[in-house]
Design a protein around this motif. Structure first.
Motif, PDB file in Angstrom:
ATOM      1  N   ALA A   1      28.642  28.255  48.759  1.00 33.57           N
ATOM      2  CA  ALA A   1      30.072  28.005  48.586  1.00 33.57           C
ATOM      3  C   ALA A   1      30.524  28.345  47.173  1.00 33.57           C
ATOM      4  O   ALA A   1      31.593  28.947  46.975  1.00 33.57           O
ATOM      5  N   ILE A   2      29.733  27.972  46.190  1.00 34.61           N
ATOM      6  CA  ILE A   2      30.062  28.332  44.810  1.00 34.61           C
ATOM      7  C   ILE A   2      30.016  29.840  44.637  1.00 34.61           C
ATOM      8  O   ILE A   2      30.831  30.426  43.910  1.00 34.61           O
ATOM      9  N   GLY A   3      29.072  30.496  45.340  1.00 37.99           N
ATOM     10  CA  GLY A   3      29.018  31.953  45.289  1.00 37.99           C
ATOM     11  C   GLY A   3      30.276  32.601  45.837  1.00 37.99           C
ATOM     12  O   GLY A   3      30.787  33.571  45.263  1.00 37.99           O
ATOM     13  N   VAL A   4      30.813  32.078  46.945  1.00 39.43           N
ATOM     14  CA  VAL A   4      32.052  32.622  47.513  1.00 39.43           C
ATOM     15  C   VAL A   4      33.213  32.408  46.541  1.00 39.43           C
ATOM     16  O   VAL A   4      34.018  33.325  46.297  1.00 39.43           O
ATOM     17  N   TYR A   5      33.300  31.200  45.994  1.00 40.59           N
ATOM     18  CA  TYR A   5      34.366  30.932  45.027  1.00 40.59           C
ATOM     19  C   TYR A   5      34.274  31.880  43.839  1.00 40.59           C
ATOM     20  O   TYR A   5      35.280  32.474  43.413  1.00 40.59           O
ATOM     21  N   ARG A   6      33.068  32.046  43.293  1.00 38.37           N
ATOM     22  CA  ARG A   6      32.916  32.895  42.123  1.00 38.37           C
ATOM     23  C   ARG A   6      33.089  34.378  42.465  1.00 38.37           C
ATOM     24  O   ARG A   6      33.447  35.177  41.593  1.00 38.37           O
ATOM     25  N   LEU A   7      32.840  34.762  43.722  1.00 36.12           N
ATOM     26  CA  LEU A   7      33.153  36.123  44.159  1.00 36.12           C
ATOM     27  C   LEU A   7      34.637  36.396  43.972  1.00 36.12           C
ATOM     28  O   LEU A   7      35.033  37.368  43.311  1.00 36.12           O
ATOM     29  N   TRP A   8      35.472  35.531  44.550  1.00 34.98           N
ATOM     30  CA  TRP A   8      36.916  35.756  44.463  1.00 34.98           C
ATOM     31  C   TRP A   8      37.428  35.548  43.048  1.00 34.98           C
ATOM     32  O   TRP A   8      38.298  36.292  42.582  1.00 34.98           O
ATOM     33  N   ARG A   9      36.877  34.553  42.349  1.00 33.09           N
ATOM     34  CA  ARG A   9      37.333  34.306  40.988  1.00 33.09           C
ATOM     35  C   ARG A   9      37.106  35.525  40.098  1.00 33.09           C
ATOM     36  O   ARG A   9      37.986  35.937  39.340  1.00 33.09           O
ATOM     37  N   ASP A  10      35.936  36.129  40.178  1.00 26.99           N
ATOM     38  CA  ASP A  10      35.613  37.204  39.246  1.00 26.99           C
ATOM     39  C   ASP A  10      36.111  38.566  39.688  1.00 26.99           C
ATOM     40  O   ASP A  10      36.125  39.499  38.879  1.00 26.99           O
ATOM     41  N   ILE A  11      36.550  38.692  40.934  1.00 26.89           N
ATOM     42  CA  ILE A  11      37.323  39.874  41.293  1.00 26.89           C
ATOM     43  C   ILE A  11      38.597  39.911  40.453  1.00 26.89           C
ATOM     44  O   ILE A  11      39.156  40.979  40.179  1.00 26.89           O
ATOM     45  N   GLY A  12      39.031  38.730  40.012  1.00 28.04           N
ATOM     46  CA  GLY A  12      40.208  38.671  39.151  1.00 28.04           C
ATOM     47  C   GLY A  12      40.060  39.487  37.870  1.00 28.04           C
ATOM     48  O   GLY A  12      41.050  40.024  37.361  1.00 28.04           O
ATOM     49  N   PHE A  13      38.834  39.597  37.320  1.00 26.65           N
ATOM     50  CA  PHE A  13      38.629  40.453  36.154  1.00 26.65           C
ATOM     51  C   PHE A  13      39.079  41.885  36.453  1.00 26.65           C
ATOM     52  O   PHE A  13      39.787  42.511  35.660  1.00 26.65           O
ATOM     53  N   ALA A  14      38.624  42.405  37.603  1.00 26.72           N
ATOM     54  CA  ALA A  14      38.952  43.785  37.969  1.00 26.72           C
ATOM     55  C   ALA A  14      40.437  43.935  38.272  1.00 26.72           C
ATOM     56  O   ALA A  14      41.084  44.901  37.839  1.00 26.72           O
ATOM     57  N   VAL A  15      40.990  42.986  39.008  1.00 24.64           N
ATOM     58  CA  VAL A  15      42.421  43.047  39.331  1.00 24.64           C
ATOM     59  C   VAL A  15      43.246  42.988  38.050  1.00 24.64           C
ATOM     60  O   VAL A  15      44.208  43.755  37.864  1.00 24.64           O
ATOM     61  N   GLY A  16      42.872  42.091  37.143  1.00 27.23           N
ATOM     62  CA  GLY A  16      43.597  41.986  35.882  1.00 27.23           C
ATOM     63  C   GLY A  16      43.523  43.256  35.061  1.00 27.23           C
ATOM     64  O   GLY A  16      44.513  43.696  34.467  1.00 27.23           O
ATOM     65  N   ALA A  17      42.328  43.875  35.030  1.00 30.61           N
ATOM     66  CA  ALA A  17      42.171  45.107  34.259  1.00 30.61           C
ATOM     67  C   ALA A  17      43.024  46.232  34.831  1.00 30.61           C
ATOM     68  O   ALA A  17      43.700  46.956  34.094  1.00 30.61           O
ATOM     69  N   VAL A  18      43.001  46.384  36.155  1.00 25.72           N
ATOM     70  CA  VAL A  18      43.747  47.475  36.791  1.00 25.72           C
ATOM     71  C   VAL A  18      45.254  47.246  36.682  1.00 25.72           C
ATOM     72  O   VAL A  18      46.008  48.143  36.269  1.00 25.72           O
ATOM     73  N   VAL A  19      45.693  46.044  37.058  1.00 24.18           N
ATOM     74  CA  VAL A  19      47.136  45.759  37.059  1.00 24.18           C
ATOM     75  C   VAL A  19      47.700  45.771  35.641  1.00 24.18           C
ATOM     76  O   VAL A  19      48.727  46.404  35.362  1.00 24.18           O
ATOM     77  N   ALA A  20      47.013  45.076  34.715  1.00 22.00           N
ATOM     78  CA  ALA A  20      47.516  45.009  33.346  1.00 22.00           C
ATOM     79  C   ALA A  20      47.478  46.375  32.677  1.00 22.00           C
ATOM     80  O   ALA A  20      48.408  46.740  31.938  1.00 22.00           O
ATOM     81  N   GLY A  21      46.421  47.143  32.919  1.00 23.49           N
ATOM     82  CA  GLY A  21      46.342  48.475  32.337  1.00 23.49           C
ATOM     83  C   GLY A  21      47.457  49.377  32.821  1.00 23.49           C
ATOM     84  O   GLY A  21      48.077  50.109  32.036  1.00 23.49           O
TER      85      GLY A  21
END
Length: 432
Positions: A360-380
């Motif tokens: 369960a923590i793995g699933v949460y951290r999967l979605w949480r850390d996809i945020g790094f990529a989304v933030g990089a792409v969107v903000a860039g």
């Protein structure tokens, strides 16, 4: 204890203090591996590799985020299946090449590949230190455990970000700042191999005294069902996953854009490093209090208030033009993250059964850390099309919307503490 007998397993922070403190130290070293990049790598993109487009600069964060997210998912399942310590050691082995690649990189592609390896390191090592601390402390101190864990990790990010900025100011962008990373990896491997003990016995002990979780989920849940619960089926777990993604969306944006944003105001590298360190420093120190606070007042409203505070800090940074304003906005960003970050993981631990808590923590951290990529792409993309300030404002709006989602959808996951009367009647306080 007779010869050959197994040691008695006890849950609790005080009962497992030595191992808990050791894992706090190990996670500080894990955080230092990110901190070595925090100030220097965005500046390397412009100075050494001639990247002028923000979307190009932020590719290293996208690579890191996607890799870490995927590895997070498998780390929890692997830790449940094979044990915590082997996964922790594997994570440290992936850390060793990272600073060497950054020192010797002749092209930007080497930097991107180094961050793929860094994503594996963080996905395995950080995930497992989270899980092991939750294993040790039992059900009533999860917030406290996560506060110490994340405080150590992000406190180290802040210290390393400041230290590498100072080193770069005096001795250049390479190789000096990345020699810290080599030291972090060497010490991390030594501590993990020589002194960290497996916590699978604590999981078995808690599972044996655990009927059903607070939301009624039993022990016999498949990996596919855990993924569905964490992504859409369970209101609390899925809301936590969305909030975690947005949290790291603004973190990915801050990591990639803020050093360049501050440097464009003609601040020297030491000052840029100091500003870059403010948010993770406040975040790290603040979690020492907010994690324990969530064990007393609950998870839901602390998470929602934290994300609103993050949004306010981002708006202040976007509007600012001076060191003082940027420092104040960064402090607010860090304070809001301190309120939300450990509390989200504790909420996931509240809902998940011990038998599938790692997954369960793995699933949460999967979605949480996809945020790094989304933030990089969107903000860039937004920074290239409009400006860095516009990107920050948009991310602030998304963060405020996430706070509203938590307020509406998440249940309070913290179970009531057992009363003195319940304890005197002989009922086991740990069963919920």
């Amino acid at each position: 204890m007779t010869a050959g007998a197994h040691p008695v397993v006890r849950l609790g922070l005080r009962e497992n203090l030595a191992q808990f403190v050791l894992l706090v130290a190990v996670n500080a070293l894990v955080g230092g591996m990110i901190g070595q990049e925090r100030t220097v790598v965005p500046l390397l993109a412009e100075h050494d590799f001639g990247l002028s487009a923000y979307s190009g600069m932020l590719t290293f964060i996208a690579a890191f985020g996607v890799t870490k997210a995927v590895v997070n998912y498998f780390a929890g399942t692997l830790a449940d299946r094979y044990g915590r310590k082997p996964v922790l050691l594997a994570g440290w082995l992936f850390a060793v090449p990272v600073p060497l690649l950054l020192i010797w990189a002749p092209t930007w592609g080497w930097v991107v590949f180094a961050n793929v390896l860094l994503g594996v390191n963080q996905g395995l090592a950080w995930s497992v230190t989270v899980i092991m601390k939750i294993d040790l402390v039992g059900p009533h101190r999860r917030g406290t455990a996560m506060g110490f864990n994340e405080a150590a990790g992000y406190g180290a990010v802040a210290v390393a970000a400041w230290a590498t900025g100072a080193i770069a100011h005096n001795w250049g962008l390479r190789p000096g700042p990345f020699l810290l990373g080599l030291a972090f990896a060497a010490v991390g491997i030594g501590l993990s191999a020589g002194f960290v003990r497996e916590t699978a016995g604590h999981v078995a002990h808690e599972a044996g005294n655990h009927g059903r979780s607070v939301d009624g989920h039993a022990a016999d849940v498949s990996a596919r069902q855990v993924f569905a619960l964490g992504t859409w089926r369970d209101r609390s777990l899925s809301s936590a996953s969305r909030a975690g993604l947005v949290n790291n969306l603004n973190e990915g944006m801050a990591w990639g854009l803020f050093p360049v944003y501050f440097a464009a105001a003609d601040l020297d590298l030491a000052t840029v490093g100091l500003l870059t360190a403010v948010a993770p420093a406040v975040w790290g120190i603040g979690q020492l209090g907010t994690g324990a606070l969530s064990d007393r007042i609950g998870r839901k409203w602390l998470i929602a208030a934290g994300q609103l505070t993050q949004a306010a800090g981002l708006l202040l940074i976007a509007a600012g033009e001076t060191f003082a304003v940027w420092a104040a906005g960064s402090a607010m960003l860090g304070a809001g993250t301190a309120m939300a970050y450990p509390t989200l993981i504790a909420a996931v631990g509240d809902v998940a059964h011990p038998a599938w808590r790692g997954a369960a923590i793995g699933v949460y951290r999967l979605w949480r850390d996809i945020g790094f990529a989304v933030g990089a792409v969107v903000a860039g993309a937004l920074a290239d099309l409009y400006s860095v300030a516009t990107a920050v404002v948009v991310v602030a709006a998304v963060t405020a919307a996430s706070a509203l989602d938590v307020a509406v959808r998440m249940r309070e996951t913290l179970a009531p503490q057992p009363s003195p009367r319940t304890t005197r009647t002989g009922r086991t306080p740990a069963r919920r």
